[in-house]
Design a protein around this motif. Structure first.
Motif, PDB file in Angstrom:
ATOM      1  N   LYS A 117       0.861  -1.181   0.000  1.00 49.75           N
ATOM      2  CA  LYS A 117       0.000   0.000   0.000  1.00 49.75           C
ATOM      3  C   LYS A 117       0.896   1.229   0.000  1.00 49.75           C
ATOM      4  O   LYS A 117       2.101   1.135   0.241  1.00 49.75           O
ATOM      5  CB  LYS A 117      -0.978  -0.005   1.177  1.00 49.75           C
ATOM      6  CG  LYS A 117      -0.359  -0.077   2.539  1.00 49.75           C
ATOM      7  CD  LYS A 117      -1.436  -0.230   3.616  1.00 49.75           C
ATOM      8  CE  LYS A 117      -0.797  -0.482   4.966  1.00 49.75           C
ATOM      9  NZ  LYS A 117      -1.782  -0.712   6.007  1.00 49.75           N
ATOM     10  N   TYR A 118       0.292   2.351  -0.308  1.00 46.30           N
ATOM     11  CA  TYR A 118       1.025   3.607  -0.384  1.00 46.30           C
ATOM     12  C   TYR A 118       0.533   4.578   0.681  1.00 46.30           C
ATOM     13  O   TYR A 118      -0.645   4.569   1.046  1.00 46.30           O
ATOM     14  CB  TYR A 118       0.848   4.249  -1.763  1.00 46.30           C
ATOM     15  CG  TYR A 118       1.486   3.458  -2.864  1.00 46.30           C
ATOM     16  CD1 TYR A 118       2.846   3.596  -3.154  1.00 46.30           C
ATOM     17  CD2 TYR A 118       0.751   2.557  -3.618  1.00 46.30           C
ATOM     18  CE1 TYR A 118       3.443   2.854  -4.152  1.00 46.30           C
ATOM     19  CE2 TYR A 118       1.342   1.807  -4.624  1.00 46.30           C
ATOM     20  CZ  TYR A 118       2.684   1.967  -4.886  1.00 46.30           C
ATOM     21  OH  TYR A 118       3.279   1.228  -5.879  1.00 46.30           O
ATOM     22  N   GLU A 119       1.458   5.421   1.134  1.00 42.33           N
ATOM     23  CA  GLU A 119       1.136   6.448   2.109  1.00 42.33           C
ATOM     24  C   GLU A 119       1.544   7.790   1.516  1.00 42.33           C
ATOM     25  O   GLU A 119       2.641   7.928   0.969  1.00 42.33           O
ATOM     26  CB  GLU A 119       1.909   6.185   3.399  1.00 42.33           C
ATOM     27  CG  GLU A 119       1.663   7.188   4.495  1.00 42.33           C
ATOM     28  CD  GLU A 119       2.473   6.838   5.738  1.00 42.33           C
ATOM     29  OE1 GLU A 119       1.870   6.465   6.747  1.00 42.33           O
ATOM     30  OE2 GLU A 119       3.724   6.946   5.673  1.00 42.33           O
ATOM     31  N   ALA A 120       0.628   8.773   1.625  1.00 39.70           N
ATOM     32  CA  ALA A 120       0.922  10.124   1.166  1.00 39.70           C
ATOM     33  C   ALA A 120       0.609  11.076   2.308  1.00 39.70           C
ATOM     34  O   ALA A 120      -0.502  11.072   2.834  1.00 39.70           O
ATOM     35  CB  ALA A 120       0.079  10.465  -0.060  1.00 39.70           C
ATOM     36  N   GLU A 121       1.596  11.882   2.702  1.00 40.65           N
ATOM     37  CA  GLU A 121       1.389  12.831   3.788  1.00 40.65           C
ATOM     38  C   GLU A 121       0.978  14.179   3.201  1.00 40.65           C
ATOM     39  O   GLU A 121       1.701  14.773   2.401  1.00 40.65           O
ATOM     40  CB  GLU A 121       2.649  13.004   4.621  1.00 40.65           C
ATOM     41  CG  GLU A 121       2.442  13.958   5.786  1.00 40.65           C
ATOM     42  CD  GLU A 121       3.700  14.243   6.574  1.00 40.65           C
ATOM     43  OE1 GLU A 121       3.870  15.397   6.997  1.00 40.65           O
ATOM     44  OE2 GLU A 121       4.508  13.316   6.758  1.00 40.65           O
ATOM     45  N   VAL A 122      -0.218  14.640   3.602  1.00 40.61           N
ATOM     46  CA  VAL A 122      -0.744  15.926   3.169  1.00 40.61           C
ATOM     47  C   VAL A 122      -1.209  16.668   4.420  1.00 40.61           C
ATOM     48  O   VAL A 122      -2.036  16.144   5.177  1.00 40.61           O
ATOM     49  CB  VAL A 122      -1.925  15.755   2.185  1.00 40.61           C
ATOM     50  CG1 VAL A 122      -2.461  17.122   1.751  1.00 40.61           C
ATOM     51  CG2 VAL A 122      -1.522  14.916   0.984  1.00 40.61           C
TER      52      VAL A 122
END
Length: 137
Positions: A117-122
């Protein structure tokens, strides 16, 4: 002069105590498994996370973290990636759902079963996405 020496010595002892406390509570099995997997890791730091033990470090220029259980079993691997390495569908989702916001950091996470899975910090919030780029709630 004596005051500076005392302050420096006190700071070094405090740092050594903190480092020992961090690794002192980590199960030997977790430390051993980590050492076998990444013998050349640098900047190792241990933390407790979700009932497990997280090793944060750098290896071959990549920032990584591994999550172990008390028996030393690897539960999850997280590797920092460039934002452009995220699937386009993830970047498009953020652009459409959060106009004007930027992804600060990105990572790929692989669990013990090999599920990616992917994680994107916003905005200091971690958004999770499946391997095919669908949001995970």
């Amino acid at each position: 002069m004596k005051r500076q020496l005392f302050t420096s010595l006190f700071s070094m002892l405090t740092l050594a105590t903190v480092s020992f406390a961090q690794t002192g509570s980590v199960p030997t099995a977790a430390k051993s498994t980590f050492a076998k997997l990444y013998p050349r890791a640098t900047g190792l730091k241990w933390d407790q996370e979700d009932g497990g033990y997280e090793a944060s470090f750098k290896d071959k220029g990549k920032t990584m973290s591994l999550l172990f259980d008390a028996k030393g079993q690897l539960k999850e691997t997280e590797t920092e990636i460039a934002v452009l390495e995220l699937p386009a569908v993830v970047r498009d989702y953020v652009a459409k759902q959060m106009p004007g916001k930027k992804i600060k950091e990105a990572a790929i996470i692989v669990d013990a079963a090999g599920v990616k899975k992917y994680e994107a910090e916003v905005d200091d919030k971690d958004l999770m996405f499946s391997a095919d780029g669908k949001p995970i709630k």
